[in-house]
Motif scaffolding. Sequence first.
Motif, PDB file in Angstrom:
ATOM      1  N   HIS B  66      -6.245  -2.778   0.426  1.00 46.56           N
ATOM      2  CA  HIS B  66      -6.040  -2.211   1.763  1.00 46.56           C
ATOM      3  C   HIS B  66      -4.656  -2.559   2.308  1.00 46.56           C
ATOM      4  CE1 HIS B  66      -9.833  -0.217   1.911  1.00 46.56           C
ATOM      5  NE2 HIS B  66     -10.305  -1.249   1.229  1.00 46.56           N
ATOM      6  N   GLY B  67      -4.108  -3.680   1.856  1.00 46.61           N
ATOM      7  CA  GLY B  67      -2.715  -3.973   2.183  1.00 46.61           C
ATOM      8  C   GLY B  67      -1.794  -2.895   1.620  1.00 46.61           C
ATOM      9  N   ALA B  68      -2.083  -2.464   0.380  1.00 46.35           N
ATOM     10  CA  ALA B  68      -1.255  -1.425  -0.252  1.00 46.35           C
ATOM     11  C   ALA B  68      -1.432  -0.078   0.445  1.00 46.35           C
ATOM     12  CB  ALA B  68      -1.606  -1.314  -1.736  1.00 46.35           C
ATOM     13  N   VAL B  69      -2.660   0.236   0.859  1.00 46.16           N
ATOM     14  CA  VAL B  69      -2.870   1.496   1.587  1.00 46.16           C
ATOM     15  C   VAL B  69      -2.114   1.437   2.921  1.00 46.16           C
ATOM     16  CG1 VAL B  69      -4.546   3.183   2.453  1.00 46.16           C
ATOM     17  CG2 VAL B  69      -5.205   1.692   0.565  1.00 46.16           C
ATOM     18  N   ALA B  70      -2.212   0.292   3.601  1.00 42.29           N
ATOM     19  CA  ALA B  70      -1.491   0.120   4.876  1.00 42.29           C
ATOM     20  C   ALA B  70       0.008   0.315   4.672  1.00 42.29           C
ATOM     21  CB  ALA B  70      -1.774  -1.263   5.461  1.00 42.29           C
ATOM     22  N   LYS B  71       0.525  -0.272   3.618  1.00 43.63           N
ATOM     23  CA  LYS B  71       1.965  -0.177   3.331  1.00 43.63           C
ATOM     24  C   LYS B  71       2.383   1.288   3.167  1.00 43.63           C
ATOM     25  CE  LYS B  71       4.696  -0.977  -0.544  1.00 43.63           C
ATOM     26  NZ  LYS B  71       4.887  -1.652  -1.833  1.00 43.63           N
ATOM     27  N   HIS B  72       1.550   2.056   2.483  1.00 42.87           N
ATOM     28  CA  HIS B  72       1.891   3.468   2.292  1.00 42.87           C
ATOM     29  C   HIS B  72       1.840   4.249   3.594  1.00 42.87           C
ATOM     30  CE1 HIS B  72       2.706   4.005  -1.969  1.00 42.87           C
ATOM     31  NE2 HIS B  72       2.007   2.884  -2.084  1.00 42.87           N
ATOM     32  N   HIS B  73       0.876   3.942   4.451  1.00 43.18           N
ATOM     33  CA  HIS B  73       0.815   4.638   5.744  1.00 43.18           C
ATOM     34  C   HIS B  73       1.966   4.217   6.660  1.00 43.18           C
ATOM     35  CE1 HIS B  73      -2.856   6.807   5.160  1.00 43.18           C
ATOM     36  NE2 HIS B  73      -3.610   5.733   5.020  1.00 43.18           N
ATOM     37  N   LEU B  74       2.271   2.918   6.669  1.00 37.48           N
ATOM     38  CA  LEU B  74       3.273   2.403   7.610  1.00 37.48           C
ATOM     39  C   LEU B  74       4.692   2.574   7.088  1.00 37.48           C
ATOM     40  CD1 LEU B  74       1.472  -0.977   8.469  1.00 37.48           C
ATOM     41  CD2 LEU B  74       1.628   1.011   9.988  1.00 37.48           C
ATOM     42  N   GLY B  75       4.821   2.752   5.766  1.00 39.08           N
ATOM     43  CA  GLY B  75       6.149   2.801   5.167  1.00 39.08           C
ATOM     44  C   GLY B  75       6.869   1.471   5.294  1.00 39.08           C
ATOM     45  N   ASP B  76       6.094   0.368   5.353  1.00 39.36           N
ATOM     46  CA  ASP B  76       6.672  -0.955   5.587  1.00 39.36           C
ATOM     47  C   ASP B  76       5.743  -2.030   5.019  1.00 39.36           C
ATOM     48  OD1 ASP B  76       7.527  -3.396   6.608  1.00 39.36           O
ATOM     49  OD2 ASP B  76       8.051  -2.571   8.576  1.00 39.36           O
ATOM     50  N   GLY B  77       6.223  -2.715   3.980  1.00 42.09           N
ATOM     51  CA  GLY B  77       5.402  -3.749   3.354  1.00 42.09           C
ATOM     52  C   GLY B  77       5.491  -5.091   4.062  1.00 42.09           C
ATOM     53  N   GLU B  78       6.550  -5.256   4.872  1.00 43.40           N
ATOM     54  CA  GLU B  78       6.787  -6.537   5.544  1.00 43.40           C
ATOM     55  C   GLU B  78       5.670  -6.849   6.559  1.00 43.40           C
ATOM     56  OE1 GLU B  78       8.986  -8.706   4.703  1.00 43.40           O
ATOM     57  OE2 GLU B  78       8.430 -10.071   6.341  1.00 43.40           O
ATOM     58  N   ILE B  79       5.292  -5.834   7.340  1.00 41.84           N
ATOM     59  CA  ILE B  79       4.227  -6.027   8.339  1.00 41.84           C
ATOM     60  C   ILE B  79       2.947  -6.483   7.645  1.00 41.84           C
ATOM     61  CG2 ILE B  79       2.794  -4.867  10.085  1.00 41.84           C
ATOM     62  CD1 ILE B  79       5.039  -2.867  10.507  1.00 41.84           C
ATOM     63  N   VAL B  80       2.654  -5.818   6.522  1.00 38.61           N
ATOM     64  CA  VAL B  80       1.427  -6.147   5.790  1.00 38.61           C
ATOM     65  C   VAL B  80       1.443  -7.614   5.361  1.00 38.61           C
ATOM     66  CG1 VAL B  80       0.049  -5.616   3.747  1.00 38.61           C
ATOM     67  CG2 VAL B  80       1.197  -3.761   4.979  1.00 38.61           C
ATOM     68  N   GLU B  81       2.587  -8.059   4.848  1.00 43.48           N
ATOM     69  CA  GLU B  81       2.678  -9.461   4.404  1.00 43.48           C
ATOM     70  C   GLU B  81       2.511 -10.425   5.569  1.00 43.48           C
ATOM     71  OE1 GLU B  81       2.369 -10.238   1.275  1.00 43.48           O
ATOM     72  OE2 GLU B  81       2.397  -8.066   0.954  1.00 43.48           O
ATOM     73  N   GLN B  82       3.086 -10.058   6.720  1.00 36.28           N
ATOM     74  CA  GLN B  82       2.942 -10.925   7.909  1.00 36.28           C
ATOM     75  C   GLN B  82       1.478 -11.042   8.317  1.00 36.28           C
ATOM     76  OE1 GLN B  82       5.609  -8.592  10.380  1.00 36.28           O
ATOM     77  NE2 GLN B  82       7.123 -10.230  10.462  1.00 36.28           N
ATOM     78  N   VAL B  83       0.803  -9.905   8.326  1.00 33.32           N
ATOM     79  CA  VAL B  83      -0.602  -9.897   8.764  1.00 33.32           C
ATOM     80  C   VAL B  83      -1.470 -10.650   7.755  1.00 33.32           C
ATOM     81  CG1 VAL B  83      -2.608  -8.385   9.120  1.00 33.32           C
ATOM     82  CG2 VAL B  83      -0.418  -7.838  10.206  1.00 33.32           C
ATOM     83  N   LYS B  84      -1.229 -10.398   6.457  1.00 32.59           N
ATOM     84  CA  LYS B  84      -2.027 -11.078   5.429  1.00 32.59           C
ATOM     85  C   LYS B  84      -1.798 -12.596   5.451  1.00 32.59           C
ATOM     86  CE  LYS B  84      -2.144  -9.144   1.272  1.00 32.59           C
ATOM     87  NZ  LYS B  84      -1.659  -8.262   0.169  1.00 32.59           N
ATOM     88  N   ALA B  85      -0.603 -12.994   5.885  1.00 31.03           N
ATOM     89  CA  ALA B  85      -0.311 -14.429   5.978  1.00 31.03           C
ATOM     90  C   ALA B  85      -0.812 -15.019   7.300  1.00 31.03           C
ATOM     91  CB  ALA B  85       1.191 -14.659   5.823  1.00 31.03           C
TER      92      ALA B  85
END
Lengths: 191, 183
Positions: B66-85
């Motif tokens: 779901h992090g990867a799906v979020a990244k594709h929707h947001l066009g930003d992997g950094e936010i995903v990493e912040q949230v997962k951390a």
Amino acid sequence: MAYIDVEDGLPGITGLLEYRLDSAKPIRELTQILLRGASSLNEGERELIAALVSHKNECVFCSSAHTAAANLLTGDSGISAAIKEDIDSAPISAKMKALLKIASKVQESGLSVTEDDVEKARKKGATDKEIHDTVLITGLFCLYNRYVDGLNTWTPENPKYYKSLARRIGPKGYLRPPNGYEGKKYYKEED
Amino acid sequence: MAYISLPEDLPGIRGLMNYRPETAQPLNQLVDVLLQKPSSLGKGERELIASYVSSLNKCKYCSNTHGAVAKHHLGDGEIVEQVKANNIDTASVSSKVKALLNIAGKVQRSGRSVTEKDIEKARKEGATDKELHDTVLIAASFCMFNRYVDGLGTSAPDDPEVYDQIGAYRAENGYQAPNNEIK
């Protein structure tokens, strides 16, 4: 009072499932398959899993409802009380004891279940499908319990309500009646 | 190896869904309604809730997927990493989404942890009843999915590229599309 504007007079999960029908539909269908569909675990045994998990999650609404359903379907209210106290000494089969132990682990975290827990259940005769369904029923009640309490829904205190609820979900199951529920007529203190 | 015999060697929830198609059907429908249907919360925001709860539950497969799906929707992997951390306060998301992630984190521990104050805070940032409802239900649903995936001992790939492929596929096709098209 619930944190969001659910219909007056519809307690616990009922108000939430009426609040959003398109998410309610798959939740109801999944519950119907798992608790009332064809299975080598009988309906009373499956309600016992739901009651135990809800009890461990301290969800008073779900625990009261599924305890009442288990009591009705097993015909013995001593069993649901006993599993909440001590699974090992409860008057249930060795297979059910092993499955309830797996459910207890899953309630904490999926990662708590060990190969050994599963092996034990298998030695007592549990099949792959019974193990699968035990884990998924537990997962489903970890959903329900959080949904019901996370939105602070109304939990009736009158035990008669849960008995009347059990008389409905026992034989009729979990699918929505064609006309839904009407808050004004739904809850009767004297049921 | 999973605790039960799954027909094909598919990782995470995919093997389980192949094993029991009857329960897979409503499970896929639920996640599709919650994460894909039009909503005032963006698809990326809803996937962030799913990924956040899954990472709090330490469910590697769901959290990465779901992090990867979020990244594709947001066009930003950094936010995903912040949230997962679990760095919600400093993550580059709106105050409303921060307040909703806070509620999701409470729900992950227990429904009983959510307070009137948590709800009020989210409402002050503009959250509606429906957004509050959906946040709680998404968080609760992933407490189910995570337990299902890990409670049966399914495998989770290590290669980030695999999740990236799944993420791109789900972002594009939703959750009702067949699950046998990703290698």
